[in-house]
Design a protein around this motif. Structure first.
Motif, PDB file in Angstrom:
ATOM      1  N   ILE A 160      -5.637 -11.110  -6.452  1.00 48.33           N
ATOM      2  CA  ILE A 160      -5.461  -9.876  -5.686  1.00 48.33           C
ATOM      3  C   ILE A 160      -4.518 -10.089  -4.499  1.00 48.33           C
ATOM      4  CG2 ILE A 160      -6.639  -8.154  -4.260  1.00 48.33           C
ATOM      5  CD1 ILE A 160      -8.987  -8.341  -6.179  1.00 48.33           C
ATOM      6  N   CYS A 161      -4.777 -11.094  -3.650  1.00 45.38           N
ATOM      7  CA  CYS A 161      -3.919 -11.242  -2.471  1.00 45.38           C
ATOM      8  C   CYS A 161      -2.763 -12.215  -2.740  1.00 45.38           C
ATOM      9  CB  CYS A 161      -4.731 -11.678  -1.259  1.00 45.38           C
ATOM     10  SG  CYS A 161      -5.406 -13.329  -1.389  1.00 45.38           S
ATOM     11  N   LEU A 162      -2.782 -12.865  -3.888  1.00 42.26           N
ATOM     12  CA  LEU A 162      -1.729 -13.805  -4.310  1.00 42.26           C
ATOM     13  C   LEU A 162      -1.610 -15.016  -3.385  1.00 42.26           C
ATOM     14  CD1 LEU A 162       1.109 -11.302  -5.343  1.00 42.26           C
ATOM     15  CD2 LEU A 162      -0.898 -11.959  -6.623  1.00 42.26           C
ATOM     16  N   ILE A 187      -2.962  -7.315   4.562  1.00 43.71           N
ATOM     17  CA  ILE A 187      -2.956  -7.792   3.174  1.00 43.71           C
ATOM     18  C   ILE A 187      -1.872  -7.085   2.354  1.00 43.71           C
ATOM     19  CG2 ILE A 187      -4.891  -6.232   2.621  1.00 43.71           C
ATOM     20  CD1 ILE A 187      -5.698  -8.311   0.477  1.00 43.71           C
ATOM     21  N   GLN A 220       1.601  -8.503   3.365  1.00 42.18           N
ATOM     22  CA  GLN A 220       1.714  -9.879   2.906  1.00 42.18           C
ATOM     23  C   GLN A 220       1.916  -9.924   1.394  1.00 42.18           C
ATOM     24  OE1 GLN A 220      -1.740 -12.180   3.802  1.00 42.18           O
ATOM     25  NE2 GLN A 220      -0.649 -14.116   3.656  1.00 42.18           N
ATOM     26  N   ARG A 221       1.167  -9.076   0.705  1.00 42.22           N
ATOM     27  CA  ARG A 221       1.276  -9.107  -0.745  1.00 42.22           C
ATOM     28  C   ARG A 221       2.622  -8.592  -1.216  1.00 42.22           C
ATOM     29  NH1 ARG A 221      -2.267  -7.611  -5.942  1.00 42.22           N
ATOM     30  NH2 ARG A 221      -0.328  -6.625  -6.557  1.00 42.22           N
ATOM     31  N   ARG A 234       5.134 -11.298  -0.951  1.00 40.88           N
ATOM     32  CA  ARG A 234       5.023 -12.276  -2.029  1.00 40.88           C
ATOM     33  C   ARG A 234       5.566 -11.728  -3.336  1.00 40.88           C
ATOM     34  NH1 ARG A 234       1.524 -16.566  -1.166  1.00 40.88           N
ATOM     35  NH2 ARG A 234       0.691 -16.552   0.937  1.00 40.88           N
ATOM     36  N   GLU A 250       8.592 -12.758  -5.920  1.00 39.15           N
ATOM     37  CA  GLU A 250       8.328 -12.967  -7.344  1.00 39.15           C
ATOM     38  C   GLU A 250       9.320 -12.171  -8.196  1.00 39.15           C
ATOM     39  OE1 GLU A 250       4.251 -12.349  -9.740  1.00 39.15           O
ATOM     40  OE2 GLU A 250       5.522 -10.591  -9.603  1.00 39.15           O
TER      41      GLU A 250
END
Lengths: 183, 199
Positions: A32-34, B4, B7-8, B11, B15
């Motif tokens: 979920i949060c990677l 969150i 931050q996600r 990321r 990716e």
């Protein structure tokens, strides 16, 4: 000493070692949060999450609790916490998030001898009853475990009474069976 | 924005940039602002579809509750597709609604949209007019979708016959896009489109 310390060293041959390490780290990322999973739990379908992340997901859709990765049915009771060795420092008390569910331990089974057929410790008892056949049969036959009260000590009036009753029941039973056979 | 979510997205952004689909130019993501709340996506029209050769731009809005709730996505590039509104670009796709799962990412969303372009669901339409054409006159639908791709998404197809019909309407003072919508909706029947525009 540890390989993890050697890898970033100057003698590193190429990017392959760090790539490998990165891949290793990513294996343990929360879906979920990677990020690397904290308070890790794993679902029955094998997917890894941080417990706070998964809890929030389950709360977002209380009516449709599915695995965020494969959409298998999932619930709070069906996740297993992972306890690594260098794990859980309690310095980060998460408010609003109930503690991660505990692991389930079952004691290994020790097989004991069969508890006996309810013959008590000594004497044999004959009892006889008429009831709805299958149920009465089960209740009178399969009451393992629960031991009957032990017979009264020999010589007391109660002992003789019990012996007498036992004989009476035996004869009534025999008569009844005879009657069933002949009728 | 919740920590969150930002931050996600960061990321995920990395990716996507590293992914092989970007290398193949199939999908692309760009930042619109620095706070990672809004992004611009781009998908290539899949091969062997009327959308082939086109590039479709998407608006992606990331809610504060991401990834527990889906991002809000719509097409900025105009497109003729049963599950996408030809007017607003709104998308009807289950994973962007109730079938969203927290493990889905920008990459999987863009790939799902690309898959939607190759496999429409006319029984669960967003644009009823397009869906009806898709079911009843599939050839007409393919022509129309190809035409829209070439006009709005930079597709390669040249369709002089359709362009000609549009020019007939623009000569009458109709705005080009309105003319195209009317003709598309009436299966390129010039008379009925004219009737609708001037009634």
């Amino acid at each position: 000493m540890s390989t993890a310390e050697e890898q970033p060293g100057p003698s590193k041959p190429s990017g392959s070692a760090t790539d490998e390490k990165e891949r290793d780290d990513r294996t343990f990322e929360c879906n979920i949060c990677l990020d690397t999973a904290k308070d890790a739990v794993v679902s029955m379908c094998g997917h890894l999450f941080c417990w706070p992340c998964l809890h929030k997901w389950l709360e977002t859709r209380p009516t449709r609790q599915v695995c965020p990765v494969c959409k298998a049915a999932i619930s709070k009771d069906k996740v297993i916490p992972l306890y690594g060795r260098g794990a859980t420092k309690q310095e980060d008390p998460r408010n609003n998030v109930p503690p991660r569910p505990a692991g389930q331990r079952t004691e290994p089974e020790t097989s004991t001898g069969f508890p006996g057929f309810g013959f008590g410790d000594g004497g044999f008892h004959m009892s006889f009853g008429i009831g709805a056949f299958p149920f009465g049969f089960f209740t009178s036959t399969f009451n393992f475990g629960e031991t009957r009260p032990s017979p009264a000590p020999r010589g007391t009036p109660q002992f003789e009474e019990e012996q007498f009753l036992s004989k009476v029941f035996l004869w009534v039973a025999l008569l009844f069976i005879c009657w069933l056979v002949l009728a | 924005m919740a920590n969150i979510a930002a931050q996600r997205i960061q990321r995920e952004f990395k990716e996507v940039i590293k992914s092989e689909e970007v290398a193949k130019c199939a999908i692309k993501v760009e930042l619109v602002n620095d706070s990672f709340t809004e992004l611009k996506g781009e998908i290539a029209g899949p091969p062997d579809t009327p959308y082939e050769g086109g590039n479709f731009v998407l608006e992606i809005k990331v809610p504060e509750t991401y990834p527990f709730n889906p991002p809000k996505v719509r097409f900025i590039t105009k497109i003729w597709h049963p599950n996408i509104s030809s007017v607003t670009g709104a998308i009807c796709l289950d994973i962007l609604k109730d079938q969203w799962a927290a493990a889905m990412t920008l990459r999987t969303v863009l790939l799902s949209l690309q898959a939607l372009l190759s496999a429409a669901e006319p029984d669960d339409p967003q644009d009823a007019v397009v869906a009806k054409q898709y079911k009843e006159q599939p050839d007409m639908f393919r022509q129309t979708a190809k035409h829209w791709t070439s006009v709005y998404a930079g597709g390669p197809a040249k369709m002089p016959e359709l362009d000609d019909k549009i020019r007939r309407l623009t000569d009458m003072g109709v705005e080009e896009h309105n003319a195209r919508v009317a003709l598309s909706s009436y299966n390129w029947d010039l008379e009925r489109a004219t009737e609708q525009l001037f009634s």
